[in-house]
Scaffold this motif. Sequence first.
Motif, PDB file in Angstrom:
ATOM      1  N   ASN A   5      -3.303 -17.929-106.036  1.00  0.00           N
ATOM      2  CA  ASN A   5      -2.393 -18.101-107.170  1.00  0.00           C
ATOM      3  C   ASN A   5      -2.547 -19.498-107.732  1.00  0.00           C
ATOM      4  OD1 ASN A   5      -0.289 -18.294-108.961  1.00  0.00           O
ATOM      5  ND2 ASN A   5       1.082 -17.043-107.708  1.00  0.00           N
ATOM      6  N   VAL A   6      -3.414 -19.585-108.739  1.00  0.00           N
ATOM      7  CA  VAL A   6      -3.797 -20.905-109.250  1.00  0.00           C
ATOM      8  C   VAL A   6      -2.667 -21.620-109.994  1.00  0.00           C
ATOM      9  CG1 VAL A   6      -6.274 -20.509-109.303  1.00  0.00           C
ATOM     10  CG2 VAL A   6      -4.888 -19.732-111.207  1.00  0.00           C
ATOM     11  N   ARG A   7      -1.548 -20.930-110.158  1.00  0.00           N
ATOM     12  CA  ARG A   7      -0.391 -21.615-110.759  1.00  0.00           C
ATOM     13  C   ARG A   7       0.429 -22.358-109.706  1.00  0.00           C
ATOM     14  NH1 ARG A   7       2.077 -16.751-114.023  1.00  0.00           N
ATOM     15  NH2 ARG A   7       1.300 -15.787-112.124  1.00  0.00           N
ATOM     16  N   LYS A   8       0.211 -21.990-108.445  1.00  0.00           N
ATOM     17  CA  LYS A   8       0.896 -22.708-107.360  1.00  0.00           C
ATOM     18  C   LYS A   8       0.113 -23.991-107.077  1.00  0.00           C
ATOM     19  CE  LYS A   8       3.885 -19.426-106.334  1.00  0.00           C
ATOM     20  NZ  LYS A   8       5.331 -19.565-106.254  1.00  0.00           N
ATOM     21  N   ASP A   9       0.646 -24.809-106.157  1.00  0.00           N
ATOM     22  CA  ASP A   9      -0.128 -26.029-105.953  1.00  0.00           C
ATOM     23  C   ASP A   9      -1.367 -25.742-105.114  1.00  0.00           C
ATOM     24  OD1 ASP A   9       0.118 -26.903-103.204  1.00  0.00           O
ATOM     25  OD2 ASP A   9       2.257 -27.191-103.628  1.00  0.00           O
ATOM     26  N   ARG A  10      -2.275 -26.680-105.204  1.00  0.00           N
ATOM     27  CA  ARG A  10      -3.605 -26.534-104.659  1.00  0.00           C
ATOM     28  C   ARG A  10      -3.604 -26.230-103.155  1.00  0.00           C
ATOM     29  NH1 ARG A  10      -7.346 -28.901-102.497  1.00  0.00           N
ATOM     30  NH2 ARG A  10      -9.470 -28.627-103.227  1.00  0.00           N
ATOM     31  N   ASP A  11      -2.752 -26.925-102.419  1.00  0.00           N
ATOM     32  CA  ASP A  11      -2.710 -26.743-100.966  1.00  0.00           C
ATOM     33  C   ASP A  11      -2.371 -25.308-100.594  1.00  0.00           C
ATOM     34  OD1 ASP A  11      -3.305 -29.305-100.675  1.00  0.00           O
ATOM     35  OD2 ASP A  11      -1.324 -29.973 -99.985  1.00  0.00           O
ATOM     36  N   VAL A  12      -1.423 -24.739-101.332  1.00  0.00           N
ATOM     37  CA  VAL A  12      -1.016 -23.360-101.044  1.00  0.00           C
ATOM     38  C   VAL A  12      -2.182 -22.416-101.261  1.00  0.00           C
ATOM     39  CG1 VAL A  12       0.527 -21.506-101.769  1.00  0.00           C
ATOM     40  CG2 VAL A  12       1.394 -23.846-101.611  1.00  0.00           C
ATOM     41  N   CYS A  13      -2.883 -22.606-102.366  1.00  0.00           N
ATOM     42  CA  CYS A  13      -4.036 -21.746-102.686  1.00  0.00           C
ATOM     43  C   CYS A  13      -5.095 -21.810-101.588  1.00  0.00           C
ATOM     44  CB  CYS A  13      -4.687 -22.231-103.970  1.00  0.00           C
ATOM     45  SG  CYS A  13      -4.202 -21.305-105.383  1.00  0.00           S
ATOM     46  N   PHE A  14      -5.435 -23.022-101.187  1.00  0.00           N
ATOM     47  CA  PHE A  14      -6.553 -23.177-100.255  1.00  0.00           C
ATOM     48  C   PHE A  14      -6.170 -22.898 -98.811  1.00  0.00           C
ATOM     49  CE2 PHE A  14      -8.557 -24.880-103.963  1.00  0.00           C
ATOM     50  CZ  PHE A  14      -9.856 -24.416-103.815  1.00  0.00           C
ATOM     51  N   ARG A  15      -4.879 -22.881 -98.538  1.00  0.00           N
ATOM     52  CA  ARG A  15      -4.424 -22.499 -97.199  1.00  0.00           C
ATOM     53  C   ARG A  15      -4.957 -21.098 -96.854  1.00  0.00           C
ATOM     54  NH1 ARG A  15       1.824 -22.468 -97.346  1.00  0.00           N
ATOM     55  NH2 ARG A  15       1.516 -24.686 -97.638  1.00  0.00           N
TER      56      ARG A  15
END
Length: 456
Positions: free
Chosen positions: A146-156
């Motif tokens: 979800n590229v609207r969330k912050d980067r850390d969440v996405c890459f987790r």
Amino acid sequence: MKVSEQHFVNARLPLSGSTGYYKVIVKNGVYDSIDLQSGKVESPAYRAIPRDAFLAESVIGEGTKIWDLNGRILLPGFIDAHMHLDKAFSLPRVPNQSGTLLEALRNFGVAYGEIGKEDIKMRMRKAALRALSYGTTSLRTHLDFNVRKDRDVCFRTIYAALEIKEELKDWIDIQLFPLTMHESLGPKELEMVEEALILGVTGIGAIPHLSLTPEQDVDRIFELAIKYDCPVDFHTDEDDDPSVQTVALIADKTEQYGYQGKVVVGHLCSLAGMDHDIAASMIAKMKNAGLKAVTLPAANMYLQGRGDRGIVRRGITRVREIQEAGVPLATASDNIHDPFHPFGRGDMIQIGLLTGYAAHLGSPADQLQILRMMTEIPASVIGLDRYGLSRGNQADFVVLDACSVEEIFTFLPENRATFKRGRLIHASRLDHTWGVPIGGGEDEVFRNPCCCRFTQ
Ligand SMILES: [Zn+2]
């Protein structure tokens, strides 16, 4: 003693087109030969399968193991072409009271940032190993990105998935597709997808029918896919509204970018509601563009048709028409016990059965076709090399306690054994205990008839 050669005798191979017995020899993890026997072979060298055992092996000679399948079915490993391992088993934590796709998207979007990496890994491992235990030897999973969330969440999620893929690599092959959740893809979002590709994901996933700028997004995705020479997998037209026709755009762009054979379209629910002529023209476009397709009967029977009254749509795409047009169409699991779909267990036989119900596929030829939709067709859809029962291919296969295709979908055998590169990874056997005396005994009730009673 190191076993380098294994013989699987008295095996039935329904995908071969023959109902006879076969001998399959596996050497060093690949098929060395597959030969039709002249009949059932009995030998003192083979250990007869005891009444209560599903598989029996004998070791003969130096490093050679014999498995007498006693007429049971051996199939190339199931291929689940469309899963969401990162969401699997999240339902207790992310509920969905209405059961709709909208509430699922909303609730998962809220919970997404709070799910830790170890939690994601634990559920991915559980879902992948369960699938493996039911006979799946390769799978493709989409991953929330979800590229609207912050980067850390996405890459987790990406890091969790890469670690699970590595952890399980000797037992099951996993393809990873970050699924860009967006209203439109901008440069920042594309940069993040690119970073995921550099980290090692397999391809790019997207949902263009939910985008505000689908054409622009599809262009950007193709440009990126070409740059990294990777496949593309679109969630396509998962909607009841027949005017949703993103598949036409995807077909046109696939031809424009010369990407035939590398593009998968999953779901295609709106196709079911279109006028026949329009649907036929969409399917012809799919064929011309070399698209490969996946139907997801479990999730879509659950999610679609909720606005219908009276005649309620079944939710799945036009299975027969797509196949008759010569477009490869696999069947797959989609979501497992999550807010999108509360049921499922990663079992392709269950999915095959649901495909049969939902698409009216029940004749012997149809049931064989369902088996192909769980094996050979998804292998081609997700681009596997060296798959299937041919000399030199990787010996990934499943043995089922059934002697005919009809028995598979009638008895849904719990007794199965999954082999990866010739190595037994998992075997299961269902036990029965009766608290009362039964007439005829256990065999009569539970042993499938043709193994014991009929000879070839
Ligand atoms: Zn999906």
